[in-house]
Enzyme design. Structure first.
Site, PDB file in Angstrom:
ATOM      1  N   THR A 529      39.487  28.928  37.060  1.00  0.00           N
ATOM      2  CA  THR A 529      40.734  29.699  37.124  1.00  0.00           C
ATOM      3  C   THR A 529      40.398  31.164  36.910  1.00  0.00           C
ATOM      4  O   THR A 529      39.588  31.502  36.058  1.00  0.00           O
ATOM      5  CB  THR A 529      41.762  29.207  36.084  1.00  0.00           C
ATOM      6  OG1 THR A 529      42.145  27.879  36.421  1.00  0.00           O
ATOM      7  CG2 THR A 529      43.007  30.074  36.080  1.00  0.00           C
ATOM      8  N   PHE A 531      41.688  34.716  35.797  1.00  0.00           N
ATOM      9  CA  PHE A 531      42.708  35.388  34.993  1.00  0.00           C
ATOM     10  C   PHE A 531      42.571  36.893  35.206  1.00  0.00           C
ATOM     11  O   PHE A 531      41.459  37.386  35.400  1.00  0.00           O
ATOM     12  CB  PHE A 531      42.488  35.115  33.501  1.00  0.00           C
ATOM     13  CG  PHE A 531      42.687  33.664  33.116  1.00  0.00           C
ATOM     14  CD1 PHE A 531      43.888  33.245  32.555  1.00  0.00           C
ATOM     15  CD2 PHE A 531      41.681  32.730  33.315  1.00  0.00           C
ATOM     16  CE1 PHE A 531      44.073  31.918  32.192  1.00  0.00           C
ATOM     17  CE2 PHE A 531      41.861  31.401  32.963  1.00  0.00           C
ATOM     18  CZ  PHE A 531      43.062  30.994  32.398  1.00  0.00           C
TER      19      PHE A 531
END
Ligand code: PEP
Ligand code: MN
Length: 641
Positions: A529, A531
């Site tokens: 992921t 960010f």
């Protein structure tokens, strides 16, 4: 032995207990809090456990069977992070210590310091007192060398590590250096260990040439027992029957130590192998095996080095190694942060400006979520992680100055963009000032004592169930959706229901006292992921190689093509393009783009201008970066690898 105190112990009872322990001549100290208050007793078999069990305020006694006490995980379950200047050694960020074997001259030290810092080293090393096998070899510049080290710190803002070989050097070490190294040959020089224990400065304790792990931990115990908890352990190879390398690097020490002790683990592949070409492979392996950091010898002219030239990396090789480590670290849940030093200094300066109150970074969810981990990895312990209830609340907190920064997930490598956050980015006038990518690893966890066969229900975020489909299909469990993974862990811990399990992160397991039943159960291990960090102004002036922007184009043939052509003509690489519906304007779209260029740079002003002409809405979300430019290729052919 550990005394666990009763939860409701009063101050008076505790004082009485302390007096009772003193009367028995116990060597004891209060241990860091877990769920319960604890006191550790160092002396062996001073009284029977029953004696202590009967003292008011003691709930139970737990035996400590290892000869080392203060360094043991049992006495101190949380990992220790050792502070060196603005840097914390241990935890999720890798610390690389680099520099020459010995300080040979001011020019040599400053030249190498400049090069290793550029490549991402966090601390600088260099011996001033050299323990040489031969009395006729170069013995080091002694105090003169320490002064040069202090100049390196002033010039480059890197804290310095050097070896102390005798108790008589304590005073000058206190004056000039940040970390005192105890060399392999002195691992069991107990008088020296006691002195560094009393100095209170961070210590890098090397493993002796033939030291067992237990002997090594006992040496660390000497330092801690004198009141200095700031110890890092450094494996540098042990002597075996194998002559092909200078020593044999014991990488198994990493997982072994991880269980036995809470102290950070550093690996020195330079002294372990003694051969330049073997250093980088072993350094990469050490990070993959979970080391907290590395100590690496680097020299700009190794052929002329006065010690350990054959094992010293050329600066170019060191730069290449750092880029490899940058790729490897996230696979094991860590980060090699090229902006670490600059960020830490910027945070320290901003905190000072704000009357010493800590800087805050808001994230959505609670302690133990991946957003929390991203926050810890980007800022380390320097910034306070502030949990808020929604993504919008992250932006609101930064806008209102409740937080200095915000951390929000933007996209997942398997499930794609988190559109809600793209939309909110457009609503607020805040900038993207950085990014961080985390490998997402999911673990199945339960309350202690529960077996996999007892599980009836599994709690987690619905997206996580999708990511763990293969594993879950092998079991007949009821899946219960909750708001985030840490909430799942907390509910399982609070409920104490033996039939409940959660799928969450390792941090959540630690935070809520759950036990891992099955690790890495995600179907596809390549699950990352991304960010981004949002703020009002950049945190530091690191390398900038990326711009995120939003635009919309006129509704006419070729409008998007005309916009993209600007990038093509300027040889700017487009790395992401996505469309989102414009709120309230059915069938019209906004484009989200990431490009590999700094659109804020003066040189790209004409590009910006053209973009403005070709679009009817343009918003630069931020310009940022994290990886310095690759070291120049020239000269590589002259490397003796
Ligand atoms: C050194 O770090 O330069 C050194 C002498 O190391 P060791 O004590 O591990 O041999
Ligand atoms: Mn050396």
């Amino acid at each position: 032995m550990i005394l666990e105190l009763t939860p409701n112990i009063t101050a008076a009872e505790k004082s009485a207990l302390v007096v009772a322990l003193q009367e028995q001549r116990c060597d004891f100290r209060e241990l860091p809090d877990t769920d319960v208050q604890r006191i550790g007793i160092m002396n062996r078999a001073i009284r029977e456990p029953d004696f202590f069990n009967r003292l008011p305020g003691v709930a139970r006694t737990v035996p400590v069977r290892t000869p080392y006490k203060l360094v043991s995980r049992q006495m101190h379950p949380q990992d220790t992070l050792v502070r060196v200047g603005n840097v914390l050694v241990g935890g999720d960020r890798i610390t690389v210590i680099a520099g020459p074997c010995a300080i040979e001259s001011r020019e040599q030290a400053l030249t190498i310091a400049h090069l290793v810092k550029k490549a991402g080293a966090i601390l600088f090393r260099g011996g001033a007192f050299k323990p040489r096998t031969s009395p006729y070899s170069f013995q080091g510049l002694e105090e003169e060398g320490l002064k040069i080290l202090a100049e390196v710190r002033e010039t480059y803002g890197m804290c310095v590590v050097t070896e102390m070989t005798a108790p008589s050097q304590a005073e000058i070490m206190q004056k000039y250096v940040d970390v005192v190294q105890i060399g392999a040959r002195n691992m069991q020089n107990f008088e020296l260990l006691k002195v560094v224990g009393r100095m209170g400065k961070p210590v890098l304790l090397k493993r002796g040439l033939s030291g067992t792990i237990e002997e090594w931990l006992m040496s660390a115990e000497y330092i801690l027992s004198e009141g200095n908890p700031h110890v890092m352990l450094c494996e540098r190879g042990i002597r075996t029957f194998e002559p092909y390398t200078r020593n044999t690097l014991d990488l198994t020490a990493i997982p072994v130590l991880r269980n036995l002790t809470h102290l950070p683990i550093i690996i020195d592949p330079s002294h372990a192998t003694g051969i330049r070409e073997k250093v980088s492979p072993m350094a990469r392996a050490a990070i993959a095996a979970g080391a907290d950091g590395l100590m690496i010898e680097v020299h700009h002219e190794p052929d002329k080095a006065l010690s350990d030239g054959p094992q010293s990396l050329y600066p170019l090789q060191f730069g290449q190694l750092m880029r490899d480590l940058y790729v490897i670290a996230p696979v094991v849940g860590k980060q090699l942060d090229f902006g670490y030093l600059d960020k830490a200094r910027a945070v320290a300066l901003r905190s000072r400006g704000a009357n010493d109150s800590r800087q805050k970074a808001a994230f959505m969810g609670r302690v133990g979520t991946f957003s929390h981990k991203a926050c810890l990895q980007y800022f380390g312990g320097e910034v306070e992680a502030l949990p808020v209830a929604s993504f919008r609340a992250v932006f609101a907190a930064v806008k209102s100055d409740t937080a200095d920064f915000g951390v929000i997930p933007l996209e997942n490598s398997l499930s794609g963009s988190i559109h809600e956050n793209y939309d909110i980015l457009n609503d607020y006038d805040l900038s993207i000032i950085g990014e961080i990518k985390l490998r997402i690893m999911h673990h199945l966890m339960t309350n202690p004592g529960v077996d996999i066969g007892d599980i009836r229900r599994v709690l987690s975020h619905p997206q996580v169930f999708g990511q763990c489909r293969h594993f879950l299909e092998q079991h007949d469990w009821e899946l219960v959706s909750v708001s985030d993974t840490a909430a799942a862990a907390q509910r399982v811990a609070d409920g104490r229901n033996t039939g409940d399990a959660a799928i969450a992160s390792q941090v959540a397991a630690e935070e809520y006292g759950l036990k891992l039943i099955a690790e890495n159960i995600e179907t596809n291990p390549r699950n990352y992921t991304r960010f981004v960090i949002i703020g009002k102004s950049p945190l530091y002036t690191g390398p900038i190689d990326k711009t995120s922007l939003i635009c919309s184009t006129r509704n006419e043939p070729g409008a998007l093509y005309e916009t993209l052509k600007i990038f093509a003509e300027n040889r700017i690489n487009l790395i992401k393009l996505e469309s989102r519906p414009i709120q309230g304007e059915p069938w019209r779209y906004m484009f989200y783009m990431d490009i590999e260029a700094d659109l804020g740079a003066d040189a790209l002003k004409p590009v910006r201008k053209k973009l403005e002409q070709k679009t009817d809405y343009l918003k630069i979300l931020g310009t940022y970066g994290e990886v310095p430019e690759a070291p120049p290729g020239e000269g590589a052919e002259s490397l003796q690898v």
